[in-house]
Design a protein around this motif. Sequence first.
Motif, PDB file in Angstrom:
ATOM      1  N   ALA A 138       1.298  -4.045   2.244  1.00 52.97           N
ATOM      2  CA  ALA A 138       2.611  -3.579   2.756  1.00 52.97           C
ATOM      3  C   ALA A 138       1.960  -2.112   3.490  1.00 52.97           C
ATOM      4  O   ALA A 138       0.986  -1.650   3.735  1.00 52.97           O
ATOM      5  N   TYR A 139       3.017  -1.461   4.367  1.00 56.83           N
ATOM      6  CA  TYR A 139       2.979  -0.373   5.037  1.00 56.83           C
ATOM      7  C   TYR A 139       4.242   0.546   5.019  1.00 56.83           C
ATOM      8  O   TYR A 139       5.074   0.331   4.393  1.00 56.83           O
ATOM      9  N   GLU A 140       3.762   1.866   5.549  1.00 58.87           N
ATOM     10  CA  GLU A 140       5.082   2.978   5.323  1.00 58.87           C
ATOM     11  C   GLU A 140       6.285   2.565   5.973  1.00 58.87           C
ATOM     12  O   GLU A 140       6.234   1.920   7.244  1.00 58.87           O
ATOM     13  N   GLY A 141       7.352   2.485   5.329  1.00 57.15           N
ATOM     14  CA  GLY A 141       8.431   2.036   6.087  1.00 57.15           C
ATOM     15  C   GLY A 141       8.840   0.426   5.858  1.00 57.15           C
ATOM     16  O   GLY A 141      10.097  -0.038   6.099  1.00 57.15           O
ATOM     17  N   MET A 142       8.086  -0.012   5.220  1.00 57.15           N
ATOM     18  CA  MET A 142       8.431  -1.703   4.685  1.00 57.15           C
ATOM     19  C   MET A 142       9.421  -1.816   3.816  1.00 57.15           C
ATOM     20  O   MET A 142       9.006  -1.089   2.582  1.00 57.15           O
ATOM     21  N   VAL A 143      10.342  -2.554   3.686  1.00 53.26           N
ATOM     22  CA  VAL A 143      11.253  -2.558   2.660  1.00 53.26           C
ATOM     23  C   VAL A 143      10.602  -3.669   1.486  1.00 53.26           C
ATOM     24  O   VAL A 143      10.392  -4.911   1.931  1.00 53.26           O
ATOM     25  N   VAL A 144      10.395  -3.207   0.392  1.00 52.66           N
ATOM     26  CA  VAL A 144       9.713  -4.188  -0.567  1.00 52.66           C
ATOM     27  C   VAL A 144      10.835  -4.567  -1.696  1.00 52.66           C
ATOM     28  O   VAL A 144      10.277  -5.343  -2.604  1.00 52.66           O
ATOM     29  N   GLY A 145      12.126  -4.020  -1.552  1.00 50.54           N
ATOM     30  CA  GLY A 145      13.026  -4.541  -2.482  1.00 50.54           C
ATOM     31  C   GLY A 145      14.579  -3.950  -2.183  1.00 50.54           C
ATOM     32  O   GLY A 145      14.653  -3.355  -1.491  1.00 50.54           O
ATOM     33  N   ALA A 150       4.569   1.402  -3.844  1.00 47.43           N
ATOM     34  CA  ALA A 150       4.254   0.127  -4.377  1.00 47.43           C
ATOM     35  C   ALA A 150       2.890  -0.339  -4.600  1.00 47.43           C
ATOM     36  O   ALA A 150       2.360  -1.430  -4.727  1.00 47.43           O
ATOM     37  N   VAL A 151       1.912   0.644  -4.035  1.00 52.79           N
ATOM     38  CA  VAL A 151       0.493   0.327  -4.101  1.00 52.79           C
ATOM     39  C   VAL A 151      -0.407   0.894  -4.949  1.00 52.79           C
ATOM     40  O   VAL A 151      -1.600   1.153  -4.981  1.00 52.79           O
ATOM     41  N   ARG A 152       0.290   1.802  -5.958  1.00 59.15           N
ATOM     42  CA  ARG A 152      -0.358   2.593  -6.871  1.00 59.15           C
ATOM     43  C   ARG A 152      -1.142   1.942  -7.927  1.00 59.15           C
ATOM     44  O   ARG A 152      -0.869   0.733  -8.499  1.00 59.15           O
ATOM     45  N   GLU A 153      -2.490   2.513  -8.214  1.00 59.10           N
ATOM     46  CA  GLU A 153      -3.326   1.798  -8.969  1.00 59.10           C
ATOM     47  C   GLU A 153      -3.368   2.232 -10.178  1.00 59.10           C
ATOM     48  O   GLU A 153      -3.088   3.804 -10.425  1.00 59.10           O
ATOM     49  N   LYS A 154      -3.751   1.488 -11.188  1.00 59.89           N
ATOM     50  CA  LYS A 154      -3.896   2.272 -12.616  1.00 59.89           C
ATOM     51  C   LYS A 154      -5.193   3.326 -12.698  1.00 59.89           C
ATOM     52  O   LYS A 154      -6.249   2.856 -12.174  1.00 59.89           O
ATOM     53  N   LYS A 155      -5.181   4.398 -13.121  1.00 59.43           N
ATOM     54  CA  LYS A 155      -6.015   5.325 -13.094  1.00 59.43           C
ATOM     55  C   LYS A 155      -7.177   4.817 -14.497  1.00 59.43           C
ATOM     56  O   LYS A 155      -6.439   4.451 -15.387  1.00 59.43           O
ATOM     57  N   LEU A 156      -8.186   4.733 -13.964  1.00 57.81           N
ATOM     58  CA  LEU A 156      -9.161   4.383 -15.162  1.00 57.81           C
ATOM     59  C   LEU A 156      -9.645   5.711 -15.955  1.00 57.81           C
ATOM     60  O   LEU A 156     -10.199   6.575 -15.396  1.00 57.81           O
ATOM     61  N   THR A 157      -9.600   5.651 -17.161  1.00 58.50           N
ATOM     62  CA  THR A 157     -10.129   6.698 -17.806  1.00 58.50           C
ATOM     63  C   THR A 157     -10.860   6.076 -19.281  1.00 58.50           C
ATOM     64  O   THR A 157     -10.914   4.716 -19.387  1.00 58.50           O
ATOM     65  N   ASN A 158     -11.521   6.859 -19.999  1.00 59.93           N
ATOM     66  CA  ASN A 158     -12.193   6.301 -21.066  1.00 59.93           C
ATOM     67  C   ASN A 158     -11.410   6.505 -22.425  1.00 59.93           C
ATOM     68  O   ASN A 158     -11.948   6.490 -23.229  1.00 59.93           O
ATOM     69  N   MET A 159     -10.291   6.905 -22.166  1.00 58.17           N
ATOM     70  CA  MET A 159      -9.204   7.139 -23.477  1.00 58.17           C
ATOM     71  C   MET A 159      -8.621   5.769 -23.550  1.00 58.17           C
ATOM     72  O   MET A 159      -8.148   5.079 -22.357  1.00 58.17           O
ATOM     73  N   ARG A 219      14.356  -0.702 -11.024  1.00 56.02           N
ATOM     74  CA  ARG A 219      15.157   0.106 -10.076  1.00 56.02           C
ATOM     75  C   ARG A 219      15.794  -1.001  -9.007  1.00 56.02           C
ATOM     76  O   ARG A 219      16.498  -0.445  -8.359  1.00 56.02           O
ATOM     77  N   GLY A 220      15.775  -2.287  -9.250  1.00 58.83           N
ATOM     78  CA  GLY A 220      16.376  -3.198  -8.343  1.00 58.83           C
ATOM     79  C   GLY A 220      15.680  -4.490  -8.447  1.00 58.83           C
ATOM     80  O   GLY A 220      14.605  -4.644  -9.203  1.00 58.83           O
ATOM     81  N   VAL A 221      15.721  -5.483  -7.211  1.00 57.18           N
ATOM     82  CA  VAL A 221      15.071  -6.588  -7.161  1.00 57.18           C
ATOM     83  C   VAL A 221      14.014  -6.371  -6.265  1.00 57.18           C
ATOM     84  O   VAL A 221      14.281  -5.945  -5.188  1.00 57.18           O
ATOM     85  N   LEU A 222      12.850  -7.076  -6.526  1.00 55.67           N
ATOM     86  CA  LEU A 222      11.823  -6.666  -5.409  1.00 55.67           C
ATOM     87  C   LEU A 222      11.817  -8.229  -4.716  1.00 55.67           C
ATOM     88  O   LEU A 222      11.829  -8.948  -4.869  1.00 55.67           O
ATOM     89  N   PHE A 223      11.059  -7.773  -3.527  1.00 59.08           N
ATOM     90  CA  PHE A 223      10.822  -8.916  -2.503  1.00 59.08           C
ATOM     91  C   PHE A 223       9.301  -9.308  -2.390  1.00 59.08           C
ATOM     92  O   PHE A 223       9.315 -10.019  -1.525  1.00 59.08           O
ATOM     93  N   VAL A 224       8.471  -8.512  -3.138  1.00 57.54           N
ATOM     94  CA  VAL A 224       7.134  -8.766  -2.892  1.00 57.54           C
ATOM     95  C   VAL A 224       6.407  -8.850  -4.205  1.00 57.54           C
ATOM     96  O   VAL A 224       6.827  -8.769  -5.121  1.00 57.54           O
ATOM     97  N   GLN A 225       5.134  -9.498  -3.797  1.00 58.41           N
ATOM     98  CA  GLN A 225       4.259 -10.166  -4.959  1.00 58.41           C
ATOM     99  C   GLN A 225       2.985  -9.184  -5.075  1.00 58.41           C
ATOM    100  O   GLN A 225       2.872  -8.787  -3.995  1.00 58.41           O
ATOM    101  N   PRO A 226       2.300  -8.985  -6.175  1.00 57.76           N
ATOM    102  CA  PRO A 226       1.111  -8.330  -6.201  1.00 57.76           C
ATOM    103  C   PRO A 226       0.137  -9.101  -5.231  1.00 57.76           C
ATOM    104  O   PRO A 226       0.257 -10.290  -5.019  1.00 57.76           O
ATOM    105  N   GLY A 227      -0.713  -7.990  -4.467  1.00 53.68           N
ATOM    106  CA  GLY A 227      -1.725  -8.778  -3.642  1.00 53.68           C
ATOM    107  C   GLY A 227      -1.067  -8.739  -2.248  1.00 53.68           C
ATOM    108  O   GLY A 227      -1.877  -8.888  -1.194  1.00 53.68           O
ATOM    109  N   ALA A 228       0.379  -8.540  -1.958  1.00 55.74           N
ATOM    110  CA  ALA A 228       0.697  -8.600  -0.625  1.00 55.74           C
ATOM    111  C   ALA A 228       0.500  -7.215   0.153  1.00 55.74           C
ATOM    112  O   ALA A 228       0.258  -6.132  -0.555  1.00 55.74           O
TER     113      ALA A 228
END
Length: 606
Positions: A517-524, A536-545, A506-515
Amino acid sequence: MSTTIRNIAIIAHVDHGKTTLVDAMLRQAGTFRANEAVAERVMDSNDLERERGITILAKNTAIYYQDSKINIVDTPGHADFGGEVERALKMVDGVILLVDASEGPLPQTRYVLSKALEAKLQPILVINKIDRPDARPQEVLNEVYDLFIDLDATEDQLDFPVLYTNGKLGLASTEIGKPGADLQPLFETILSTIPPASGDADGELQILVTNLDYSDYLGRLAIARVFNGTLRTGDEVNISKRDGSLQKTRITKLFSFAGLKRVDIEATEIGDIVAVAGVEGITIGETITGIENPAPLPAIVIDEPTIAIQFSVNNSPFAGREGQFVTSRNLRERLEKELLTNVSIRVEDTGSPDSFKVMGRGELQLAILIEMMRREGYEMMVGRPEIVTRTIDGKVMEPVEHLTIDIPETFIGTVIERLGPRKGEMTKMHNHGSGRVRLEFRVPSRGLIGLRSEMLTETRGTIVMNSLFDGYIPYQGEIPQRLTGALISDRAGTVTAYALDSLQDRGVLFVQPGAEAYEGMVVGEHSRDNDLDVNAVREKKLTNMRASSADDAIRLAPPRLLNLEQSIEFIADDELVEVTPKSLRLRKKILQANRRPKRHAVPVAQ
């Protein structure tokens, strides 16, 4: 005292080798002991100056040659620090104009030379970097003559001596193609061309303060030139303030300069540059004069500021985590301290007690101030630069700049196309015949905000661009700002690679994993013209599939990590840069998505 005093300033465009030449002069005049370890570019004492390889503050040093003392003032080359140059020229009787043997005179060469000629100073031309493979000394000499004529130099000023130098190796010669053995020709030329300092040692005391320094033991030091009279330690004097009032005080300590050191003296000599200790509240442009018949000198006149940036107290969710000084009182005190030594900056209060409008000569000057404050432990938020307009005869006038651009021929179309919407008007085009072309434009100062980073991208880093204040023109109407929107974090948390992987299309990112973030922060930067609230903070859901493609390694493009100047240039009117000693974050002025006016914003299905 048998020594005669010569005062000289070294003026040049940025990066033409002023500070390096001063190094060589100090070494060859025997200023350092044979075994003394000396840093390169010894005059650039400030950390930022060393990192960037530029001079920000005018500084002075002194060398002894034969029976003469030569006070040398090293000046900045950037027009943003013009206040420093104008001040430095008040201290001297002549200038060494340094010009690169390949690049020739550039915009700031023009700027500093025009100031020197206005002040009726005697010039010596030094064509430096004569060892460059693309050196063209004869053509450069002709270009300098053209520049002098263009600036209405007098016959006397046109009759200047010319030297050819290699500042790095410390060699000078009076002839092209005949390398010198050392800098002796330069020292001889200074003594024969620059007039000795004049004045009456028994006359009425007149000492003009042109710079300030600070000592932990002695407090504020006024660096000043002695125009008339003699000042002795313990004398009672008047300080003629900028507003015309007089302040009585006693002089506790006097210093002269020798090399890079301050030397105690009992009395001043005519024409010398001295440091005066123990005068509370003394500032630049004031005169130290006698008690009986005060005779103040005219105050230093500095060009008006053209760019303003709003400095505010940091109120983000991360405020106070990294900084030591975070309150509006801290900010105010630091800005007031800056006003004491920086004559070309102005500070105004705004409607809010938590923010201040800081005005200066250009983005670089204000970015340097922000960077210095951040390193001292300050936290703050800064807004988008805006221009300082004037009303003349009922008309709103805005500052205009003379912009010089040096590029490979292939990018001429691109540059002209980019400057069109920014109200740029081409005034000159010169082809050197080396595959590079020099274009000159008149552009409103507003049109330069954000231009540098855009041009570097468009010309793949090959552009050399410089601008110079060129007066005022009627307001030119709207200039389009950044055409793209922002990617904005819609919640707080730690940025994950999994979330960034789905956002990088969707565009150019300004942040790296581990940074964080807060609501309203520009990440890219969004690839379209609308703002986009994203997770930008979504985690992968763990399933047994397990799916065949589920565990493929995530490949992220490297983020664009913006430095301070790039951040200030990038932000839109509704955004801020959060500056802390350790971090730079871009953010919206209004953090909550439901309170923020949308710029055609469309939420993304998460």
